[in-house]
Design an enzyme around this catalytic site. Structure first.
Site, PDB file in Angstrom:
ATOM      1  CB  CYS B  98      -0.127  -2.515   0.848  1.00 22.89           C
ATOM      2  SG  CYS B  98       1.126  -3.277  -0.197  1.00 22.89           S
ATOM      3  CB  CYS B 102       5.534  -9.100   0.839  1.00 20.81           C
ATOM      4  SG  CYS B 102       4.104  -8.487  -0.041  1.00 20.81           S
ATOM      5  CB  THR B 189       2.656  -3.421  -4.750  1.00 22.29           C
ATOM      6  OG1 THR B 189       1.348  -3.842  -5.108  1.00 22.29           O
ATOM      7  CG2 THR B 189       2.666  -2.978  -3.313  1.00 22.29           C
ATOM      8  CD  GLU B 255      -1.127  -1.081  -5.370  1.00 20.06           C
ATOM      9  OE1 GLU B 255      -1.940  -0.150  -5.185  1.00 20.06           O
ATOM     10  OE2 GLU B 255      -0.696  -1.795  -4.455  1.00 20.06           O
ATOM     11  CG  HIS B 290       2.878 -12.227  -3.668  1.00 14.28           C
ATOM     12  ND1 HIS B 290       3.637 -11.504  -2.782  1.00 14.28           N
ATOM     13  CD2 HIS B 290       2.092 -11.311  -4.302  1.00 14.28           C
ATOM     14  CE1 HIS B 290       3.343 -10.217  -2.881  1.00 14.28           C
ATOM     15  NE2 HIS B 290       2.401 -10.084  -3.779  1.00 14.28           N
ATOM     16  CE1 TYR B 294      -1.117 -11.216  -1.602  1.00 13.79           C
ATOM     17  CE2 TYR B 294      -2.950  -9.882  -0.857  1.00 13.79           C
ATOM     18  CZ  TYR B 294      -1.983 -10.151  -1.786  1.00 13.79           C
ATOM     19  OH  TYR B 294      -1.853  -9.364  -2.903  1.00 13.79           O
ATOM     20  CB  CYS B 296       0.434  -8.150   5.063  1.00 13.69           C
ATOM     21  SG  CYS B 296      -0.461  -8.332   3.502  1.00 13.69           S
ATOM     22  CD  GLU B 444      -2.163  -5.283  -2.010  1.00 10.86           C
ATOM     23  OE1 GLU B 444      -1.947  -4.099  -2.299  1.00 10.86           O
ATOM     24  OE2 GLU B 444      -1.621  -5.862  -1.061  1.00 10.86           O
TER      25      GLU B 444
END
Lengths: 84, 481
Positions: B98, B102, B189, B255, B290, B294, B296, B444
């Site tokens: 991560c 974003c 995050t 986080e 959001h 993802y 990602c 996550e």
């Protein structure tokens, strides 16, 4: 003496089907000293090679004159066109 | 735009209050547990400066016409939304974790719409304030934490009925020059790698929740803000001195619980204050963006698939038909996630503010897949890797003059591959599927941007079931009602 100027523009490379940097290195090697390399934003460029990682060819090219664009999305393209 | 070095320097100037393992950290940037996460954010700066990535990683500001990092951009068309999806995959692939940035772009885009629409109804000036803040973020190329999730206490009760009123972040005092807020945001995050914290409400609200309907941005080192770092599985491996057992040598995520203990917010930084009808609006917009983000995980999936293929080759198993089929399945699942994110971007539309929003149904479908598919990809990677991934002795044993020779001998795979290389790829698979990076790749994926049921509710709200029934009835001769 370098006779021509080529610019390079890349797509963003999110999921390329080949190594774009390796390809440009091999193109540079193949063309040798006859080419001076520059940014795609350099107005002196005779041609701009648009190196795309896949056939989507999503690179943004609106600032590159149509007649200068050379689209490449595979290592197997016809390299003789670069020597014209 | 900032360089990666300038970004790191800018973090050193922050005076953050950060706690980890019960102690206040004097040096956040160089802490070995946190530093990989800083490296991952720094990568978003580094890649924006590289010609081979800039087409995705940069954009043109609609405010200034300047070239900016795409992570600070407001989407001006579906092309921008598609590039955001591609940026997520690109960054995931190059960090294997991560990269934390974003949430900032998603918060900025959601607020660009909601502030505009509140102003339309209430005659407020939130959008002007927001655009000034946005210009600052773009000019300074800032990393923003999009802070939405409140601790929530008793989930059956709304904010104003909680036994402890701080379970949702709230306004405790309103002054002429601003407000005082108290509460916390959980699971934040990249919080301690951020220059700014953008706070948003976490659920739709009613009139009695007015004090909780608040959105604002403050510098991350504002007085009264405390960060308590979350633990990750295998986190202490980063302190052991070697690098093999970490799996990913360079990057990671983090986080934190972010506590707001009577924090002052100047009026110019307030983007919502009591407009309860717009709390849910902001939440849905942010969540939709959001859920698109993802993509990602497709990039991290690229790394995991590459690792699985590599260990298969190192084991001499790559030609077995079942291994080939598992690799195909991993790719199929990985590209399925990418398809969802791309689709919701390509089907985006322009909102009244001018900002483009993803197709919210498809964004929820995308994220619903992401709650499941990385788990299956991880299972297949572990299947291919074999049990050694979890029974492997430590790097110190490999380097031990007494037992290292036996590790070299008995953990050898293909003759031409060094034992150490084989162990490195196994540790990377471990890192992503049950080590520090599994926080991002698995759990996550499950709960980030809303848990699975949140997407199912949104899907049920947005599909047109009546139309589907009409289609079915027409084909089989049932009279429409």
């Amino acid at each position: 003496m370098k006779s021509r100027i080529f610019g390079i523009k890349y797509c963003g490379g999110c999921n390329p089907g080949y190594d774009r940097l390796e390809l440009i290195d091999s193109i540079k090697t193949g063309l040798g000293e006859q080419i001076q390399w520059t940014s795609f934003e350099d107005s002196r460029a005779d041609k701009v090679l648009i190196i795309c990682g896949c056939s989507t060819q999503c690179a943004e090219v609106e600032h590159i004159p149509q007649e200068k664009r050379v689209w490449i999305h595979t290592p197997d393209f016809d390299r003789s066109s670069l020597k014209e | 735009m900032k360089t990666a070095v300038q970004y790191e320097e800018s973090l050193r100037k922050l005076d953050l209050t950060v706690y980890m393992f019960g102690e206040k950290l004097e040096n956040v940037v160089d802490n070995p547990i946190i530093r990989p996460s800083m490296n991952a954010v720094a990568k978003t700066y580094e890649m924006a400066a590289r010609p081979e990535f800039e087409d995705i990683m940069t954009a043109t500001s609609h405010l200034t016409g300047k070239k900016i990092n795409r992570f600070t951009h407001i989407h001006q068309g579906t092309g921008d939304l598609v590039k955001k999806t591609k940026m997520g995959r690109l960054m995931g692939a190059h960090t294997g974790c991560c990269f934390q940035r974003c949430v900032g772009i998603d918060a900025l885009n959601a607020l660009s719409m909601t502030t505009f629409e509140i102003d339309e109804v209430h005659g407020t000036e939130y959008n002007r304030r927001f655009l000034e803040f946005l210009r600052y973020v773009q000019d300074e190329d800032l990393m923003c934490d999009g802070a939405m999730t409140d601790p929530k206490g008793d989930r059956s009760l709304p904010p104003h009925q909680q036994e402890d009123p701080d379970m949702y972040l709230r306004v405790v005092e309103e002054r002429e020059d601003g407000i005082i807020v108290r509460g916390a945001k959980a699971h934040q995050t990249g919080a301690v790698n951020s220059h700014e914290i953008i706070v948003m409400p976490t659920i739709a609200m009613r009139e009695e929740d007015r004090d909780y309907a608040v959105s604002f941005a403050v510098p991350s080192d504002t007085s009264g803000i405390t960060y308590i770092m979350g633990r990750q599985s295998c986190d202490l491996r980063k302190t052991e001195g070697g690098n093999l057992d970490q799996g990913n040598l360079f990057y990671g995520g983090h986080e934190a619980l972010v506590v707001f203990d009577n924090v002052f917010v100047p009026r110019e930084r307030i983007f919502m204050l009591g407009e309860v009808a717009f709390a849910g609006h902001l939440v849905e917009r942010f969540a939709s963006y959001h859920r698109q983000s993802y993509a990602c995980k497709t990039g991290v999936g690229d790394v995991l698939i590459g690792a699985a293929q590599t260990i298969a080759e190192y084991n001499g198993a790559q030609n077995a038909s079942h291994i080939k089929d598992k690799i195909i399945e991993m790719n199929h699942l990985n590209e399925t996630m990418f398809c969802g994110s791309l689709a919701c971007a390509a089907e985006g539309h322009k909102e009244p503010s001018g900002t483009f929003l993803v197709n919210t149904l498809l964004a929820n479908v995308c994220k619903q897949n992401v709650t499941r598919l990385p788990y299956e990809i991880a299972r297949l990677a572990q299947d291919i890797a074999g049990g050694l991934m979890v029974t492997l002795p430590s790097e110190k044993d490999l380097k031990s003059p007494e037992v290292g020779k036996w590790m070299e001998k008995y953990f050898k795979g293909k003759a031409e591959i060094s034992t150490e290389d084989r162990l490195r790829i196994l540790r990377l698979i471990e890192n992503i599927t049950l080590g520090t990076a599994a926080v991002g790749y698995l759990t996550e994926s499950m709960h980030g941007a809303g848990s699975p049921q949140a997407q199912r509710i949104m899907i049920s709200r947005q599909v047109n079931l009546k139309e589907k029934q009409k289609l079915a009835k027409r084909l089989c001769g049932v009279n429409p009602e």
